[in-house]
Write an enzyme that holds these catalytic residues in place. Structure first.
Site, PDB file in Angstrom:
ATOM      1  N   ARG A 164      -1.561   5.199   7.008  1.00 33.69           N
ATOM      2  CA  ARG A 164      -2.639   4.765   5.908  1.00 33.69           C
ATOM      3  C   ARG A 164      -1.920   4.652   4.549  1.00 33.69           C
ATOM      4  O   ARG A 164      -0.755   4.075   4.818  1.00 33.69           O
ATOM      5  CB  ARG A 164      -4.044   5.395   5.795  1.00 33.69           C
ATOM      6  N   SER A 165      -2.383   4.868   3.540  1.00 35.22           N
ATOM      7  CA  SER A 165      -1.715   4.753   2.283  1.00 35.22           C
ATOM      8  C   SER A 165      -0.542   5.648   2.098  1.00 35.22           C
ATOM      9  O   SER A 165       0.106   5.651   1.055  1.00 35.22           O
ATOM     10  CB  SER A 165      -2.740   4.940   0.993  1.00 35.22           C
TER      11      SER A 165
END
Length: 417
Positions: free
Chosen positions: A95-96
């Site tokens: 993800r981020s």
């Protein structure tokens, strides 16, 4: 589920292994890996649980690699081979935490003299100057100050994976504030901003740059755009959950935070929902796409080794950042109330810094969390590089309690407590 911790711990780091084990017994961990380097040498390499959060039965391919097949859902059993175990080579979606890798591409191009951080984005990407963005600088992109954290019309998952269409949508978007005057987390658009700058400067994709100029030299199992030949390396994650409302700082009432995270009209929700409906993160097509803000995949070692290579030689190998570039990464460029996260945040150029939104090892650390759990960072003062990946993605945006427990355990070691 077998939660016996496997791997190795250097003398003195036993407490880190114990904290990792407690995540399974106390915090609902299903499968995870943690690797820590110190001064370029691996001191922690532990893993446990199943590679797939939903319990899939394991087999082996012709080369002896662990694979997985669907569990018999009607019977509700794991199948004859039992759940496929997490191994030291298991990768997971970041993800981020992907953003820390994407940031390195721009900083390396700057380090090589190919990209001017103080040049307007439109110098490299003329279409971007539309609708009042002509003064947005490259450094504003890295510091979440470009003013385009959301889009007027969300993209479908197919549109998001089409870099040409996604970049065109970002270029056509009117800014939500005058670029450079404030900051707000660019949850999805960060990936298209960095990806298009890399393409305009190099002629190739950001994922290709990562493979050739970062992962290859660092010998890191790390991908943005997972090759089909490596698809077997990545386990399955849980479904996407709405981001949880963070704890309210004294300066922000809880009700205001709740509204920011639940009101579909708020900038917070619009930034996180820039891709709608939420993509299936286990879909091979999604994993093969290049989304530099959200879909990188790495092993725990790959993520930690990447950060170790930013600040020094790893096992006598390549160092990626010069000391001046490390300084750029960790020098505060944005701080204070974040228009998207709705709590105070701190950013260097491309990296979160130690603070309320993402507590790291020391005030000198720089890195990036992934919504739901993953965390990677480097701390030049202590020589620590940290990589944690998990398949049990939680609701937290930046400070997952499992990752934070591991950071605290490492802090106790390096502080001598």
């Amino acid at each position: 589920m077998d939660t016996a911790v496997n791997g190795t711990l250097a003398p003195g780091f036993e407490g880190v292994g114990a904290a990792f084990a407690r995540n399974f017994t106390e915090r609902g961990e299903r499968g995870a890996g943690l690797v820590v380097y110190r001064d370029g040498h691996k001191v922690v390499d532990v893993y446990a649980g199943t590679r797939d959060v939903d319990g899939r039965a394991g087999t082996r391919d012709a080369d002896g690699r662990a694979e997985a097949r669907d569990v018999d859902e009607q019977a509700g059993t794991d199948g004859p081979d039992g759940p496929a175990p997490w191994t030291s080579g298991t990768g997971q979606i970041l993800r981020s935490a992907t953003k820390g890798v994407a940031a390195a591409t721009l900083l390396l191009l700057h380090q090589r003299g190919a990209l001017d951080l103080d040049a307007p984005v439109a110098h490299y990407w003329p279409e971007f100057k539309a609708r009042g963005k002509e003064n947005a600088l490259v450094r504003h992109v890295l510091a979440h100050r470009a003013g385009v954290p959301a889009l007027d019309r969300p993209l479908t998952p197919a549109e998001a994976a089409d870099h040409d269409r996604a970049a065109a949508a970002v270029a056509a978007q009117a800014p939500f504030w005058e670029p450079g005057t404030d900051h707000g987390y660019h949850a999805q658009t960060y990936g298209w901003l960095t990806g298009e700058l890399v393409r305009r400067v190099t002629g190739g994709s950001l994922g290709t740059f990562v493979a050739q100029e970062i992962a290859g030299p660092a010998r890191a199992d790390l991908w943005i755009g997972l090759p089909a030949a490596r698809a077997h390396r990545a386990g399955r994650v849980g479904p996407v959950a709405p981001p949880a409302v963070p704890g309210a700082p004294r300066s922000r009432p809880k009700a205001a935070l709740r509204e920011a995270y639940t009101d579909p009209r708020s900038l917070t929700r619009r930034a996180f929902d820039t891709v709608s409906p939420a993509p299936d993160e286990n879909d091979p097509g999604y994993r093969a796409a290049e989304l530099p803000g959200s879909n990188g995949i790495a092993t725990a070692d790959g993520l930690a080794r990447f950060y170790a290579a930013l600040i020094g030689e790893v096992d006598g190998g390549t160092r990626l950042f010069t000391p001046d570039t490390v300084r750029l990464a960790r020098t505060e460029a944005s701080a204070g109330p974040d228009r998207v996260l709705a709590v105070p945040s701190r950013f260097g150029l491309g990296y979160m810094l130690h603070g309320v939104a993402s507590p790291l090892l020391t005030p000198h650390s720089f890195g990036h969390p992934g919504r739901g759990g993953a965390l990677g960072f480097a701390d030049p003062e202590t020589g620590i590089a940290f990589g944690y990946v998990t398949n049990g993605l939680g609701k937290g945006v930046t400070a997952d309690p499992r990752a934070q427990a591991l950071v605290r355990a490492v802090r106790e070691v390096v502080s001598g407590r």
